[in-house]
Design an enzyme around this catalytic site. Sequence first.
Site, PDB file in Angstrom:
ATOM      1  N   CYS A  87      42.733  59.161  41.697  1.00 10.60           N
ATOM      2  CA  CYS A  87      42.198  57.946  42.333  1.00 10.60           C
ATOM      3  C   CYS A  87      42.759  56.678  41.704  1.00 10.60           C
ATOM      4  O   CYS A  87      42.484  55.577  42.192  1.00 10.60           O
ATOM      5  CB  CYS A  87      40.679  57.942  42.254  1.00 10.60           C
ATOM      6  SG  CYS A  87      39.956  59.552  42.597  1.00 10.60           S
ATOM      7  N   HIS A 336      37.047  54.278  50.135  1.00 12.66           N
ATOM      8  CA  HIS A 336      37.860  54.746  49.008  1.00 12.66           C
ATOM      9  C   HIS A 336      38.948  55.729  49.447  1.00 12.66           C
ATOM     10  O   HIS A 336      38.858  56.931  49.200  1.00 12.66           O
ATOM     11  CB  HIS A 336      36.934  55.381  47.953  1.00 12.66           C
ATOM     12  CG  HIS A 336      37.626  55.855  46.715  1.00 12.66           C
ATOM     13  ND1 HIS A 336      38.810  55.308  46.246  1.00 12.66           N
ATOM     14  CD2 HIS A 336      37.313  56.847  45.827  1.00 12.66           C
ATOM     15  CE1 HIS A 336      39.167  55.945  45.139  1.00 12.66           C
ATOM     16  NE2 HIS A 336      38.298  56.877  44.867  1.00 12.66           N
TER      17      HIS A 336
END
Lengths: 387, 387
Positions: A87, A336
């Site tokens: 991420c 996200h």
Amino acid sequence: MREVAVIGVGCTKFGEKWETSFRNLFVEAGALALEDANISGEHIDEIFVGNMSAGRFVEQEHIGALIADYAGLATINVPATRVEAACASGGLSFRQAYTAVASGMSDIVVAAGVEKMTDVGTDVTTDVLAAAADREWEGIAGITFPGLYAMIATQYMHRYGLTREQLAQVAVKNHDNGAKNPNAQFRKPITLDTVLNSTLVADPLRLFDCSPVTDGAAAVILAPLERAREFTDTPIKVLGAGQASSTIALHDRKDICTLDATVAAGNRAFQMAGVERKDIGFVEVHDCFTIAEICAIEDLGFCKKGEAGKLTEEGQTAIGGKIPVNPSGGLKACGHPVGATGVKQVYETVKQLRGDAKGRQIDTEIGMTHNVGGTGATVVCHIFGRV
Amino acid sequence: MREVAVIGVGCTKFGEKWETSFRNLFVEAGALALEDANISGEHIDEIFVGNMSAGRFVEQEHIGALIADYAGLATINVPATRVEAACASGGLSFRQAYTAVASGMSDIVVAAGVEKMTDVGTDVTTDVLAAAADREWEGIAGITFPGLYAMIATQYMHRYGLTREQLAQVAVKNHDNGAKNPNAQFRKPITLDTVLNSTLVADPLRLFDCSPVTDGAAAVILAPLERAREFTDTPIKVLGAGQASSTIALHDRKDICTLDATVAAGNRAFQMAGVERKDIGFVEVHDCFTIAEICAIEDLGFCKKGEAGKLTEEGQTAIGGKIPVNPSGGLKACGHPVGATGVKQVYETVKQLRGDAKGRQIDTEIGMTHNVGGTGATVVCHIFGRV
């Protein structure tokens, strides 16, 4: 090292983008960034793209070249490199682009991030995301990402007395901000009750403690500071860059309530920038879960350990507070798309520092980004300032 | 930009390494490189690792942090970044490490590459490798990598009159070299008949025209040239770096017999290094298939288009010839762990320039590497010299 500025930014709307392919997501963000910088593609000297797992999400690797090709830049044989740190892939993409310009290797460089997560079922998504943690010691035992962060939250609440309501306030504040961000996946304000009554995902984390699964892309364009005014009247300077790693598995950390890589990356960025915590007007932190924002605020040094819950409850992390956190809405409300998030943080920071963040504008000279991979095995921070 | 040197190199044996895990492969190569540079891990400022598809081969992403952790460097929070460009991932890892040192961002930097390919069945391997080409226009139609390079070979043989025997001679020469390389997967010389009578894979390519499926890792350590003699008496200087992209799909190229990204990357490396083709003592090229070596020799400018078959037949690309190609044995005999290959090419080049390539030594001051992703959508070249 040469001084470096951001001269253009672009970002797609974040969300479940069934109508758009992986490759077209990037092209959209890239085109917006080029338009913003008022240049055409043939001026690009190098491209970096952050992407976590296109190999599994869309069965495609070799993302740098693919993206250069679909952006029409194969004709000029532009160097194109994919970077990955789960991420934190987007933040690392920005760091490599920054280094390339700072070194003199390239002048006009794109830092992009892209992820298309909704082309597979949620069972696959959960398994793909588990590859950001330690597959052999964590994933194989069946633990998922919400489970890992739930362990952090449990330990943190026990040790520091963080209340369930304080945790929920992180989500409420980020949804308030996201409601004012036209690119956000979720644009509806929520209440404490929304969070507290939402489905339990991994105790104590509920659905509204978790960032969503998202498609999206963001791109920013960097140039040597001395050339920046050829392209824009409002170049935003990169003041500091800090990156750090920690153990891939949570059980190997000295303390799971402190992300030591956040501490190290933050300190490195502050040291390079030569600014203090008090100089930072806002910070985009990696709130993949509400507890992650609590830890980030403390580990970056904006308050003492154990105090971020109270700070949040008092409204000090809201726009207008002492240290506004995630004016974009964060991962929580903005969404996200894992490889894109780190670049979207830079996009938001540049918009804020230019004075272009309509409806959520913070008046400040300096902003900061904080992007996390996995449960903190990679952290990358950048500090930006007006010129 | 600061001048940069390689101060240490390490490489595992290449092969089917059932006994070694993905993470331990890297640790072995990294430890050998540290030993070679006569330093310990805490001196490392930053790590880059090239890896194509651990997400599918071993279900693990976040490779940079994983590797930093297993190398014992999470304790110092070392920045660690994975880069990916299919089979050119290793070369790009080296490029990012070079840029990081050249910029002044970091001093002592590791460039590593690793791939563990044998933990899945060959059907999966074939599908994973297809992700280096255009999944939506090539892989989806069922074409595999040997198929793509077979199309190049067919067109090339038709146009330039390359004979089946000339093509086979590439493999014979590389197996001769590999037999003298203790790290090579295949250490047995072969004859023209071995190649010509081997199983047909994708006409005209036979089994011995193809590089194998391999596990392996390589690591090299870079430092500013001005500090290099703190660590070694034989630093090897990076003279030039060139990277280029082209279309991801073969059908979008102007000419499939010329890898335009090789032409561009080669020219960029030569321009930066300020040396001529005639100054190059040997070149490690990306011979994923025999036809790829033929194209590379020409596209890098070592002979005219259409002449590399004859050059090979005459023995001019063998050790002792006019332009020795792949003294390591190349991908063909040394093996091709895709993420590691580009770093192994640097390993071989440094060994040669130091005079440490026992049994396959070439006496020269300057060597070159050429690493290809997919069918040439990414190419990265480096030129190295003695100090």
